[in-house]
Design a protein around this motif. Structure first.
Motif, PDB file in Angstrom:
ATOM      1  N   LYS A   1       7.313   6.320 -10.140  1.00  0.00           N
ATOM      2  CA  LYS A   1       6.658   5.642  -9.021  1.00  0.00           C
ATOM      3  C   LYS A   1       7.201   4.229  -8.826  1.00  0.00           C
ATOM      4  O   LYS A   1       7.391   3.768  -7.691  1.00  0.00           O
ATOM      5  CB  LYS A   1       5.143   5.608  -9.254  1.00  0.00           C
ATOM      6  CG  LYS A   1       4.343   5.299  -8.005  1.00  0.00           C
ATOM      7  CD  LYS A   1       2.866   5.521  -8.241  1.00  0.00           C
ATOM      8  CE  LYS A   1       2.059   5.282  -6.963  1.00  0.00           C
ATOM      9  NZ  LYS A   1       0.608   5.531  -7.177  1.00  0.00           N
ATOM     10  N   GLY A   2       7.468   3.550  -9.927  1.00  0.00           N
ATOM     11  CA  GLY A   2       8.019   2.201  -9.824  1.00  0.00           C
ATOM     12  C   GLY A   2       9.381   2.208  -9.158  1.00  0.00           C
ATOM     13  O   GLY A   2       9.696   1.317  -8.357  1.00  0.00           O
ATOM     14  N   SER A   3      10.192   3.214  -9.489  1.00  0.00           N
ATOM     15  CA  SER A   3      11.515   3.332  -8.873  1.00  0.00           C
ATOM     16  C   SER A   3      11.382   3.502  -7.369  1.00  0.00           C
ATOM     17  O   SER A   3      12.147   2.925  -6.587  1.00  0.00           O
ATOM     18  CB  SER A   3      12.278   4.527  -9.451  1.00  0.00           C
ATOM     19  OG  SER A   3      12.498   4.377 -10.824  1.00  0.00           O
ATOM     20  N   PHE A   4      10.413   4.320  -6.964  1.00  0.00           N
ATOM     21  CA  PHE A   4      10.218   4.544  -5.533  1.00  0.00           C
ATOM     22  C   PHE A   4       9.958   3.227  -4.824  1.00  0.00           C
ATOM     23  O   PHE A   4      10.619   2.893  -3.831  1.00  0.00           O
ATOM     24  CB  PHE A   4       9.048   5.507  -5.310  1.00  0.00           C
ATOM     25  CG  PHE A   4       8.797   5.808  -3.855  1.00  0.00           C
ATOM     26  CD1 PHE A   4       9.354   6.925  -3.262  1.00  0.00           C
ATOM     27  CD2 PHE A   4       8.016   4.958  -3.073  1.00  0.00           C
ATOM     28  CE1 PHE A   4       9.148   7.199  -1.912  1.00  0.00           C
ATOM     29  CE2 PHE A   4       7.801   5.221  -1.723  1.00  0.00           C
ATOM     30  CZ  PHE A   4       8.374   6.347  -1.146  1.00  0.00           C
ATOM     31  N   TYR A   5       9.010   2.462  -5.318  1.00  0.00           N
ATOM     32  CA  TYR A   5       8.619   1.232  -4.638  1.00  0.00           C
ATOM     33  C   TYR A   5       9.654   0.118  -4.792  1.00  0.00           C
ATOM     34  O   TYR A   5       9.612  -0.871  -4.049  1.00  0.00           O
ATOM     35  CB  TYR A   5       7.244   0.773  -5.107  1.00  0.00           C
ATOM     36  CG  TYR A   5       6.140   1.648  -4.564  1.00  0.00           C
ATOM     37  CD1 TYR A   5       5.861   1.663  -3.197  1.00  0.00           C
ATOM     38  CD2 TYR A   5       5.395   2.479  -5.404  1.00  0.00           C
ATOM     39  CE1 TYR A   5       4.852   2.470  -2.683  1.00  0.00           C
ATOM     40  CE2 TYR A   5       4.387   3.290  -4.895  1.00  0.00           C
ATOM     41  CZ  TYR A   5       4.125   3.281  -3.537  1.00  0.00           C
ATOM     42  OH  TYR A   5       3.146   4.080  -3.013  1.00  0.00           O
ATOM     43  N   ASN A   6      10.585   0.274  -5.717  1.00  0.00           N
ATOM     44  CA  ASN A   6      11.699  -0.669  -5.799  1.00  0.00           C
ATOM     45  C   ASN A   6      12.605  -0.545  -4.580  1.00  0.00           C
ATOM     46  O   ASN A   6      13.275  -1.514  -4.187  1.00  0.00           O
ATOM     47  CB  ASN A   6      12.531  -0.416  -7.061  1.00  0.00           C
ATOM     48  CG  ASN A   6      11.871  -0.980  -8.306  1.00  0.00           C
ATOM     49  OD1 ASN A   6      11.019  -1.860  -8.223  1.00  0.00           O
ATOM     50  ND2 ASN A   6      12.267  -0.470  -9.465  1.00  0.00           N
ATOM     51  N   HIS A   7      12.644   0.654  -4.010  1.00  0.00           N
ATOM     52  CA  HIS A   7      13.585   0.936  -2.924  1.00  0.00           C
ATOM     53  C   HIS A   7      12.917   1.136  -1.567  1.00  0.00           C
ATOM     54  O   HIS A   7      13.538   0.870  -0.531  1.00  0.00           O
ATOM     55  CB  HIS A   7      14.403   2.180  -3.264  1.00  0.00           C
ATOM     56  CG  HIS A   7      15.224   2.042  -4.502  1.00  0.00           C
ATOM     57  ND1 HIS A   7      16.317   1.203  -4.585  1.00  0.00           N
ATOM     58  CD2 HIS A   7      15.105   2.623  -5.733  1.00  0.00           C
ATOM     59  CE1 HIS A   7      16.841   1.264  -5.802  1.00  0.00           C
ATOM     60  NE2 HIS A   7      16.131   2.132  -6.512  1.00  0.00           N
ATOM     61  N   PHE A   8      11.678   1.601  -1.561  1.00  0.00           N
ATOM     62  CA  PHE A   8      10.987   1.890  -0.302  1.00  0.00           C
ATOM     63  C   PHE A   8       9.563   1.335  -0.376  1.00  0.00           C
ATOM     64  O   PHE A   8       8.798   1.727  -1.261  1.00  0.00           O
ATOM     65  CB  PHE A   8      10.950   3.399  -0.038  1.00  0.00           C
ATOM     66  CG  PHE A   8      12.317   4.028   0.019  1.00  0.00           C
ATOM     67  CD1 PHE A   8      13.084   3.970   1.179  1.00  0.00           C
ATOM     68  CD2 PHE A   8      12.851   4.669  -1.097  1.00  0.00           C
ATOM     69  CE1 PHE A   8      14.345   4.533   1.235  1.00  0.00           C
ATOM     70  CE2 PHE A   8      14.113   5.237  -1.058  1.00  0.00           C
ATOM     71  CZ  PHE A   8      14.868   5.166   0.114  1.00  0.00           C
ATOM     72  N   PRO A   9       9.202   0.447   0.539  1.00  0.00           N
ATOM     73  CA  PRO A   9       7.861  -0.142   0.502  1.00  0.00           C
ATOM     74  C   PRO A   9       6.746   0.884   0.658  1.00  0.00           C
ATOM     75  O   PRO A   9       5.634   0.659   0.185  1.00  0.00           O
ATOM     76  CB  PRO A   9       7.882  -1.121   1.691  1.00  0.00           C
ATOM     77  CG  PRO A   9       9.325  -1.449   1.891  1.00  0.00           C
ATOM     78  CD  PRO A   9      10.061  -0.179   1.568  1.00  0.00           C
ATOM     79  N   SER A  10       7.030   2.005   1.354  1.00  0.00           N
ATOM     80  CA  SER A  10       5.985   2.992   1.602  1.00  0.00           C
ATOM     81  C   SER A  10       6.617   4.346   1.904  1.00  0.00           C
ATOM     82  O   SER A  10       7.829   4.452   2.120  1.00  0.00           O
ATOM     83  CB  SER A  10       5.123   2.573   2.800  1.00  0.00           C
ATOM     84  OG  SER A  10       5.893   2.630   4.001  1.00  0.00           O
ATOM     85  N   LYS A  11       5.795   5.373   1.941  1.00  0.00           N
ATOM     86  CA  LYS A  11       6.275   6.700   2.317  1.00  0.00           C
ATOM     87  C   LYS A  11       6.797   6.696   3.748  1.00  0.00           C
ATOM     88  O   LYS A  11       7.782   7.380   4.058  1.00  0.00           O
ATOM     89  CB  LYS A  11       5.152   7.738   2.149  1.00  0.00           C
ATOM     90  CG  LYS A  11       5.625   9.175   2.370  1.00  0.00           C
ATOM     91  CD  LYS A  11       4.532  10.198   2.077  1.00  0.00           C
ATOM     92  CE  LYS A  11       3.501  10.273   3.186  1.00  0.00           C
ATOM     93  NZ  LYS A  11       2.638  11.482   3.071  1.00  0.00           N
ATOM     94  N   GLU A  12       6.152   5.935   4.616  1.00  0.00           N
ATOM     95  CA  GLU A  12       6.609   5.874   6.008  1.00  0.00           C
ATOM     96  C   GLU A  12       7.999   5.254   6.096  1.00  0.00           C
ATOM     97  O   GLU A  12       8.837   5.708   6.882  1.00  0.00           O
ATOM     98  CB  GLU A  12       5.623   5.077   6.863  1.00  0.00           C
ATOM     99  CG  GLU A  12       6.009   5.067   8.344  1.00  0.00           C
ATOM    100  CD  GLU A  12       5.012   4.316   9.223  1.00  0.00           C
ATOM    101  OE1 GLU A  12       5.139   4.398  10.450  1.00  0.00           O
ATOM    102  OE2 GLU A  12       4.112   3.664   8.669  1.00  0.00           O
ATOM    103  N   ASP A  13       8.264   4.229   5.288  1.00  0.00           N
ATOM    104  CA  ASP A  13       9.596   3.624   5.289  1.00  0.00           C
ATOM    105  C   ASP A  13      10.653   4.633   4.857  1.00  0.00           C
ATOM    106  O   ASP A  13      11.752   4.673   5.430  1.00  0.00           O
ATOM    107  CB  ASP A  13       9.623   2.409   4.364  1.00  0.00           C
ATOM    108  CG  ASP A  13       8.917   1.208   4.972  1.00  0.00           C
ATOM    109  OD1 ASP A  13       9.502   0.566   5.858  1.00  0.00           O
ATOM    110  OD2 ASP A  13       7.771   0.931   4.573  1.00  0.00           O
ATOM    111  N   LEU A  14      10.335   5.432   3.848  1.00  0.00           N
ATOM    112  CA  LEU A  14      11.264   6.477   3.421  1.00  0.00           C
ATOM    113  C   LEU A  14      11.477   7.481   4.548  1.00  0.00           C
ATOM    114  O   LEU A  14      12.612   7.876   4.836  1.00  0.00           O
ATOM    115  CB  LEU A  14      10.731   7.194   2.176  1.00  0.00           C
ATOM    116  CG  LEU A  14      11.525   8.422   1.716  1.00  0.00           C
ATOM    117  CD1 LEU A  14      12.957   8.045   1.355  1.00  0.00           C
ATOM    118  CD2 LEU A  14      10.843   9.103   0.538  1.00  0.00           C
ATOM    119  N   ALA A  15      10.398   7.889   5.199  1.00  0.00           N
ATOM    120  CA  ALA A  15      10.501   8.855   6.283  1.00  0.00           C
ATOM    121  C   ALA A  15      11.377   8.328   7.414  1.00  0.00           C
ATOM    122  O   ALA A  15      12.177   9.077   7.995  1.00  0.00           O
ATOM    123  CB  ALA A  15       9.118   9.206   6.812  1.00  0.00           C
TER     124      ALA A  15
END
Length: 212
Positions: free
Chosen positions: A54-68
């Protein structure tokens, strides 16, 4: 791209760690395509991106919407929209080839998954305004390229009754409808009908009406 470079205990430079960003992006695209945006969770994405958390995710994308948003943008680039600008190919022929390419890509990824852009469009809500804007932007850019190719074929941009924009949207709507029904039925029939009957008829009618 690397996540970080550090020092080992002897003061030397550690071997750079490969970035997990690409893995998370690819995992997100796969999860969104298979499960849909709303049913996809960050835990599922990070589990699929082996070695991520989870930490890796938020290191690169502020939110799920940003990833989308990034997934949608990358998906649009992968559809080879530049084919519609290829002046070495006759405009109506390049439109046919463009949709044939996209239909083949759908078949390769799995008809039951449908068009990722269309899938996102079906899940838009007021809670994801930036994602909605990204989807609309992709559709609008796509329509603009189709309309430009139609204008080039007709060479009558200012003629009465010439409406390449509406024709472009009709093609997109027909394609997305075929992709949706193909997804529901896991059948190539809807897209095959669009590619072999519907689209050629639309292009032929356009050519007969506007190019003589």
């Amino acid at each position: 791209m690397i996540d970080h470079i550090g020092l080992d205990r002897d003061g030397g430079t550690k071997v750079a760690q490969p970035s997990k960003r690409a893995a998370i992006l690819n995992a997100g695209r796969a999860e969104f395509h298979e499960r849909g945006y709303n049913a996809t969770g960050i835990a599922g994405i990070t589990t699929r991106a082996e070695g991520a958390h989870k930490g890796s995710f938020y290191n690169h994308f502020p939110s799920k919407e940003d990833l989308a948003i990034e997934v949608i943008t990358d998906y649009g680039k992968s559809q080879r929209m530049e084919m519609l600008r290829d002046s070495s190919v006759e405009p109506l022929a390049r439109i046919q080839a463009h949709f044939e390419f996209m239909a083949e890509e759908l078949r390769k990824e799995g008809l039951h998954l449908g068009c990722l852009l269309g899938n996102f469009a079906a899940e838009m809500s007021s809670e994801t305004p930036r994602m909605r804007a990204t989807v609309i932007g992709n559709f609008t850019a796509w329509s603009g390229l189709l309309a430009a190719a139609l204008d080039e074929a007709a060479d009558i941009r200012s003629a009465d009754g010439h409406d390449s924009e509406t024709t472009a949207w009709l093609m997109i709507d027909a394609y997305e409808g075929a992709a949706l029904r193909g997804r529901a039925t896991d059948s190539p029939a809807p897209m095959n009908s669009f590619i072999t009957i519907g689209l050629p008829q639309m292009l032929r009618a356009f050519a007969e009406h506007y190019t003589g």
